[in-house]
Enzyme design. Structure first.
Site, PDB file in Angstrom:
ATOM      1  N   HIS A   1       8.006  -1.866   2.151  1.00 32.80           N
ATOM      2  CA  HIS A   1       8.777  -0.834   2.088  1.00 32.80           C
ATOM      3  C   HIS A   1       7.959   0.242   1.250  1.00 32.80           C
ATOM      4  CE1 HIS A   1      12.412  -1.945   3.686  1.00 32.80           C
ATOM      5  NE2 HIS A   1      12.155  -3.379   3.650  1.00 32.80           N
ATOM      6  N   THR A   2       6.585   0.089   1.392  1.00 32.73           N
ATOM      7  CA  THR A   2       5.838   1.147   0.621  1.00 32.73           C
ATOM      8  C   THR A   2       5.135   2.275   1.648  1.00 32.73           C
ATOM      9  OG1 THR A   2       4.084  -0.469   0.848  1.00 32.73           O
ATOM     10  CG2 THR A   2       5.039  -0.107  -1.360  1.00 32.73           C
TER      11      THR A   2
ATOM     12  N   SER B   1       6.942  -7.506  17.098  1.00 34.54           N
ATOM     13  CA  SER B   1       6.861  -7.544  18.785  1.00 34.54           C
ATOM     14  C   SER B   1       7.130  -6.107  19.190  1.00 34.54           C
ATOM     15  CB  SER B   1       7.877  -8.465  19.112  1.00 34.54           C
ATOM     16  OG  SER B   1       9.037  -8.156  18.825  1.00 34.54           O
TER      17      SER B   1
ATOM     18  N   ASP C   1       3.080  -1.105  10.913  1.00 27.44           N
ATOM     19  CA  ASP C   1       3.216  -2.103  11.922  1.00 27.44           C
ATOM     20  C   ASP C   1       2.321  -1.541  12.953  1.00 27.44           C
ATOM     21  OD1 ASP C   1       5.218  -3.281  10.505  1.00 27.44           O
ATOM     22  OD2 ASP C   1       6.813  -2.636  11.867  1.00 27.44           O
TER      23      ASP C   1
HETATM   24  C1  GLA Z   1       9.129  -3.068   9.044  1.00 24.66           C
HETATM   25  C2  GLA Z   1       8.761  -1.427   9.362  1.00 24.66           C
HETATM   26  C3  GLA Z   1       7.598  -1.060   8.573  1.00 24.66           C
HETATM   27  C4  GLA Z   1       7.795  -1.361   7.025  1.00 24.66           C
HETATM   28  C5  GLA Z   1       8.309  -2.880   6.877  1.00 24.66           C
HETATM   29  C6  GLA Z   1       8.547  -2.869   5.466  1.00 24.66           C
HETATM   30  O1  GLA Z   1       8.382  -3.712   9.372  1.00 24.66           O
HETATM   31  O2  GLA Z   1       8.661  -1.211  10.811  1.00 24.66           O
HETATM   32  O3  GLA Z   1       7.346   0.177   8.798  1.00 24.66           O
HETATM   33  O4  GLA Z   1       8.363  -0.299   6.316  1.00 24.66           O
HETATM   34  O5  GLA Z   1       9.428  -3.167   7.482  1.00 24.66           O
HETATM   35  O6  GLA Z   1       7.646  -2.778   4.702  1.00 24.66           O
END
Ligand code: GLA
Length: 395
Positions: free
Chosen positions: A46-47, A139, A184
């Site tokens: 969550h950064t 995914s 991601d």
């Molecule tokens: C999900 C989101 C990412 C990120 C994470 C938490 O995977 O798709 O963008 O915010 O949560 O780190």
């Protein structure tokens, strides 16, 4: 126990399955196959949407898209997840949210490319995947990225790979409607075998940090908590909102700009305890990323363990995104000798990763299973992983 998780994916080679799916649906050979992996995040949770730091790596589990050019401005896509193919044209692609379900990620990529002014070639696509859906291993980013790689090449589009993550993120944010950050797609597209991807989510600068588990005699065990997702989408959006409101209240562009040295004084300016804890998680988590990067640069892989565990405590107590299953998996892994363990991904279920001696991975996985059984939870999955390559054409 620690081999590929049989419950997680259909059997057989994923690339062969994509080709077979293509031939069965369209009665001809694909022009090519493009693969994109899932990811785990080593640290930095969550950064990303706070303009901060993350350190994910790409997984050996992949999604493969077999594709060929199709009719002008028509896209047909089938997946082994579904008996029916989905077909759409510009009307559906240009209206965010119109194509739903798994095909929405495909339509989202077409939308994002068109919105960026690219002439997207019509195409027929068939998707097969070993990345389990709903386990927090991205995914969806894998599908977006493999489709993007296919369409860019089929259309001869002038789009360097550095720009793919933002584009795939826009597909997810604006077409599918999930307010996720850039991590991601970056991991899935820019990941490199044997390395973790240190990403500055503000500048999008990356550093490939060596993460050689074999040389250190270590393994990363990924444990699928199998926890049912509990309101994950709404909770994710509300965490993001709290962070953005806190940044505004503090007069900074993003929580990345809060200085750790002044954290206590900064927290005193915030109106309530919950917001203070949210901010503390993000600011301390950014620092943990930097600390782990420094340790990895120095080759001190084993020493990252306590920082992983501290990240978990911060997600559990301050950001409040863990659930009993993942807390149990972390505690059991640590009790069984893991150097560190933490939930990875957005939270409210998903996977836990544990850093373990390579020869104790089975014992740690077994200890987690026992702890689960004692609490009456559904049996967890477990697999050891190494950092693998990002999205690429296969042949
Ligand atoms: C999900 C989101 C990412 C990120 C994470 C938490 O995977 O798709 O963008 O915010 O949560 O780190």
């Amino acid at each position: 126990m620690t081999g590929p998780d049989p419950a997680a994916a259909p059997s057989g080679d994923v690339a062969a399955r994509a080709t077979a799916g293509f031939r069965q649906r369209y009665g001809t050979q694909p022009a090519g196959r493009w693969a994109a992996p899932g990811r785990v995040n080593l640290i930095g949770e969550h950064t990303d949407y706070n303009d901060g730091f993350v350190l994910p790596f790409a997984l050996p589990l992949r999604t493969v898209v077999a594709a060929a050019p199709g009719d002008d401005e028509r896209w047909t896509v089938c997946s082994e997840l579904d008996d029916d193919a989905v077909e759409f044209g510009p009307d559906e692609a240009d209206e965010p949210g119109r194509v739903t379900g798994w095909a929405g990620y495909v339509a989202g990529v077409v939308w994002a490319l068109r919105a960026a002014g690219h002439a997207v070639p019509g195409a027929r696509l068939a998707i097969a995947s070993d990345v389990p859906v709903g386990s927090g291993l991205s995914s969806s980013a894998a599908v977006e990225s493999a489709v993007l790689a296919a369409l860019v090449e089929l259309g001869g589009l002038d789009l360097p790979a550095e720009r793919w993550p933002r584009l795939a993120q826009r597909a997810e944010n604006e077409y599918v409607g999930a307010p996720t950050g850039i991590m991601d797609q970056s991991a899935v597209i820019r990941g490199r075998a044997g390395h973790a991807l240190f990403l500055d989510c503000r500048s999008e600068e990356v550093e490939q940090v060596p993460f050689d588990l074999d040389a250190a005699g270590l393994a990363v065990l990924v444990i699928d908590s199998r926890a049912p997702h509990r309101h994950a989408d709404g909770e994710y959006a509300s965490r993001r909102r709290s962070c953005e409101e806190a940044a505004q209240a503090l007069g900074v562009a993003a929580l990345r700009d809060v200085d750790l040295a002044d954290l206590d004084a900064t927290l005193d300016k915030l109106p309530d305890d919950e917001t203070r804890r949210r901010v503390r998680h993000v600011v301390t988590e950014d620092q943990r990323v930097l600390d782990i990067v420094a340790l990895l640069r120095a080759g001190r892989v084993r020493d990252i363990g306590p920082l992983l565990t501290a990240s978990h405590a911060s997600m559990r107590d301050d950001f409040e995104i863990t659930v009993p299953e993942v807390d149990t998996a972390v505690e059991a892994a640590l009790a069984a000798g893991a150097y560190g363990a933490r939930m990875t991904g957005g939270g409210f279920g998903g996977c836990v990763l544990a850093l373990v001696d390579a020869d104790s991975a089975d014992a740690v996985a077994a200890a987690v299973s026992t702890a689960y059984a004692e609490r009456g939870f559904a049996a967890p999955g477990a697999v050891t992983v190494r950092p693998a390559a990002g999205a690429a054409r296969l042949d």
